[in-house]
Write a protein that holds these residues in place. Structure first.
Motif, PDB file in Angstrom:
ATOM      1  N   GLU A  52      24.225 108.173 -41.349  1.00 50.97           N
ATOM      2  CA  GLU A  52      22.999 108.345 -41.481  1.00 50.97           C
ATOM      3  C   GLU A  52      22.124 108.048 -42.700  1.00 50.97           C
ATOM      4  O   GLU A  52      21.173 107.356 -42.618  1.00 50.97           O
ATOM      5  N   GLU A  53      22.957 108.159 -43.763  1.00 41.74           N
ATOM      6  CA  GLU A  53      22.426 107.830 -45.009  1.00 41.74           C
ATOM      7  C   GLU A  53      22.276 106.379 -45.277  1.00 41.74           C
ATOM      8  O   GLU A  53      21.314 105.734 -45.712  1.00 41.74           O
ATOM      9  N   ILE A  54      23.388 105.641 -44.540  1.00 41.18           N
ATOM     10  CA  ILE A  54      23.346 104.216 -44.768  1.00 41.18           C
ATOM     11  C   ILE A  54      21.951 103.566 -43.891  1.00 41.18           C
ATOM     12  O   ILE A  54      21.675 102.662 -44.274  1.00 41.18           O
ATOM     13  N   ALA A  55      22.052 104.273 -42.648  1.00 40.83           N
ATOM     14  CA  ALA A  55      21.038 103.858 -41.791  1.00 40.83           C
ATOM     15  C   ALA A  55      19.553 104.147 -42.493  1.00 40.83           C
ATOM     16  O   ALA A  55      18.709 102.911 -42.366  1.00 40.83           O
ATOM     17  N   GLN A  56      19.353 105.002 -43.257  1.00 41.96           N
ATOM     18  CA  GLN A  56      18.161 105.448 -43.904  1.00 41.96           C
ATOM     19  C   GLN A  56      18.227 103.891 -44.862  1.00 41.96           C
ATOM     20  O   GLN A  56      16.907 103.615 -44.849  1.00 41.96           O
ATOM     21  N   ASP A  57      19.202 103.450 -45.596  1.00 34.97           N
ATOM     22  CA  ASP A  57      18.896 102.896 -46.589  1.00 34.97           C
ATOM     23  C   ASP A  57      18.719 101.418 -46.084  1.00 34.97           C
ATOM     24  O   ASP A  57      18.226 100.438 -46.609  1.00 34.97           O
ATOM     25  N   VAL A  58      19.453 100.865 -44.856  1.00 37.45           N
ATOM     26  CA  VAL A  58      19.177  99.673 -44.205  1.00 37.45           C
ATOM     27  C   VAL A  58      17.633  99.823 -43.901  1.00 37.45           C
ATOM     28  O   VAL A  58      17.103  98.509 -43.914  1.00 37.45           O
ATOM     29  N   MET A  59      17.061 100.709 -43.279  1.00 40.15           N
ATOM     30  CA  MET A  59      15.555 100.488 -42.942  1.00 40.15           C
ATOM     31  C   MET A  59      14.798 100.409 -44.183  1.00 40.15           C
ATOM     32  O   MET A  59      13.819  99.427 -44.045  1.00 40.15           O
ATOM     33  N   ALA A  60      15.048 101.110 -45.142  1.00 41.66           N
ATOM     34  CA  ALA A  60      14.340 100.970 -46.325  1.00 41.66           C
ATOM     35  C   ALA A  60      14.333  99.541 -47.057  1.00 41.66           C
ATOM     36  O   ALA A  60      13.334  98.920 -47.361  1.00 41.66           O
ATOM     37  N   THR A  61      15.672  98.773 -46.879  1.00 40.76           N
ATOM     38  CA  THR A  61      15.845  97.345 -47.304  1.00 40.76           C
ATOM     39  C   THR A  61      14.929  96.460 -46.573  1.00 40.76           C
ATOM     40  O   THR A  61      14.368  95.562 -46.927  1.00 40.76           O
ATOM     41  N   MET A  62      15.067  96.856 -44.917  1.00 40.75           N
ATOM     42  CA  MET A  62      14.342  96.048 -44.100  1.00 40.75           C
ATOM     43  C   MET A  62      12.841  95.949 -44.702  1.00 40.75           C
ATOM     44  O   MET A  62      12.105  94.966 -44.572  1.00 40.75           O
TER      45      MET A  62
END
Ligand SMILES: [Zn+2]
Ligand SMILES: [Zn+2]
Lengths: 181, 214
Positions: A52-62
């Motif tokens: 969940e945390e990494i998915a959040q991070d991925v979307m913020a990076t996007m």
């Protein structure tokens, strides 16, 4: 045709983020891709909380890197996959991820609309080709990306199918090189 | 680089795309791709496969407040675009990042026979080193217990299989025994990664092996 429009629609959402920081476009991308990134990471062995945390991070990076996305070189799903993979190596494996040198790339190298559509279509075809593989072969491909095959095991599997989009990506690279002259 | 003849294998490109190779191999792969559009295009293809596998995997619902958290964290300033300067030295960026500069920043150590090396720090799955082989000198005859990747950054070497020039990569495994010899002319500088110690066929290099960690 419709599914390809779907892919171009995701490209348009990323463009909306790049051009006017469109939060609604972000929300639509988030709803579609974040659960898939999370599912992929959990399937690859991550704990749900961490995924969940990494998915959040991925979307913020996007969001932050929207201006670096080149739809003549990758579809949105490919791009998000590469961001997720890098965060996974960073956070779960705690290793550095050496990346190839960026191709010189500036705002003057405006992607060509036709090349974008062609690349998106090719990726669509690749997705279909994977879906239509015999079960055993498809499972092998999936295992390779879930981290369940070592390099030696991948090397043994001579029958692993390759995509068909090489020539288009090659064209896009040539164009980029050219734009720098 | 146009005259590259020896490329990465599909299994290495797939492993790199999937993110499952040891860091030492990743460094050699990333450095070769920096020099080779052929492999860069192939990699993009394997990453597209990864994207499609991800999209096919069962989605897993995010927490109820996930989108609100994400929206609240967005900032207005996108990351700056960094326009790349033309590379001045012989090390592509990923390698220069590990060395801390170009070839003049390398802290060489002698390993015998005029050959020098610098081991680069990576995680434990495999090791990677820069090798400096004087023109005309050779690396002792050896076999492999695992995979060995050797990427030429300057000069060229020959072995029992072929000639490897600047940008070329040799992928060696258990089946190959070889004696790489640097060509006359420029000294040969290579980036070499292995996931198992080499098998030297003569006594002296075997004796030195524990000290140079090959
Ligand atoms: Zn290549
Ligand atoms: Zn060797």
């Amino acid at each position: 045709v419709n599914e390809n429009n779907g892919r171009m629609a995701w490209v348009a959402e990323v463009n909306a983020i790049r051009e006017h920081q469109d939060k609604q476009a972000f929300a639509r991308l988030f709803s579609h891709f974040a659960p898939r990134v999370k599912g992929f990471l959990v399937r690859g062995g991550a704990a749900p909380d961490q995924a969940e945390e990494i998915a959040q991070d991925v979307m913020a990076t996007m969001w932050r890197k929207a201006h670096l996305f080149d739809p003549a070189r990758a579809s949105v799903s490919t791009w998000i996959f590469t961001i997720a993979r890098n965060r996974q190596i960073d956070i779960i494996r705690r290793a550095r991820r050496p990346e190839p040198e960026d191709l010189p790339w500036g705002p003057e190298a405006e992607p060509d609309q036709e090349e974008q559509v062609a690349l998106q279509q090719d990726t669509e075809r690749l997705g279909k080709a994977i879906a239509e593989l015999p079960d055993k072969q498809r499972e092998l491909v999936e295992k390779a990306y879930f981290g369940e095959l070592t390099h030696a095991q991948i090397a043994e599997e001579t029958g692993l199918p390759l995509g068909t989009i090489k020539s288009r990506i090659r064209l896009a690279l040539d164009r980029l090189r050219h734009a720098m002259r | 680089m146009k005259d590259i003849k020896h490329h990465l294998t599909n299994s290495l490109l797939m492993g790199y795309a999937a993110g499952t190779l040891p860091e030492a191999f990743n460094l050699v792969v990333a450095t070769h791709i920096s020099l080779c559009d052929e492999c860069r295009a192939q990699l993009a293809e394997f990453e597209a496969v990864g994207g499609e596998v991800m999209m096919r995997t069962d989605a897993m619902a995010m927490n109820a407040d996930a989108l609100d958290i994400a929206l609240a964290a967005l900032t207005d300033s996108p990351e700056e675009v960094q326009i790349k300067a033309e590379r001045a030295g012989i090390f592509p960026t990923p390698l220069a990042d590990y060395v801390g500069g170009d070839v003049e920043a390398v802290r060489w150590r002698r390993v015998g026979g005029g050959v020098k090396q610098m081991i680069l720090p990576t995680d434990s799955g495999a090791t990677v080193r820069l090798l400096h082989i004087p023109a005309g000198a050779s690396v002792p005859d050896h076999g492999h217990r695992g995979l060995e990747l050797t990427l030429v950054l300057q000069g060229a070497f020959k072995d029992e299989t072929d000639r490897f020039g600047t940008g070329d990569i040799e992928v060696a495994n258990e089946e190959l025994d070889h004696t790489p010899v640097a060509e006359d002319g420029l000294d040969c500088i290579c980036l070499a990664a292995t996931d198992a110690p080499l098998k030297f066929n003569s006594f002296l290099p075997r004796l030195a092996q524990p000290f140079v960690k090959i």
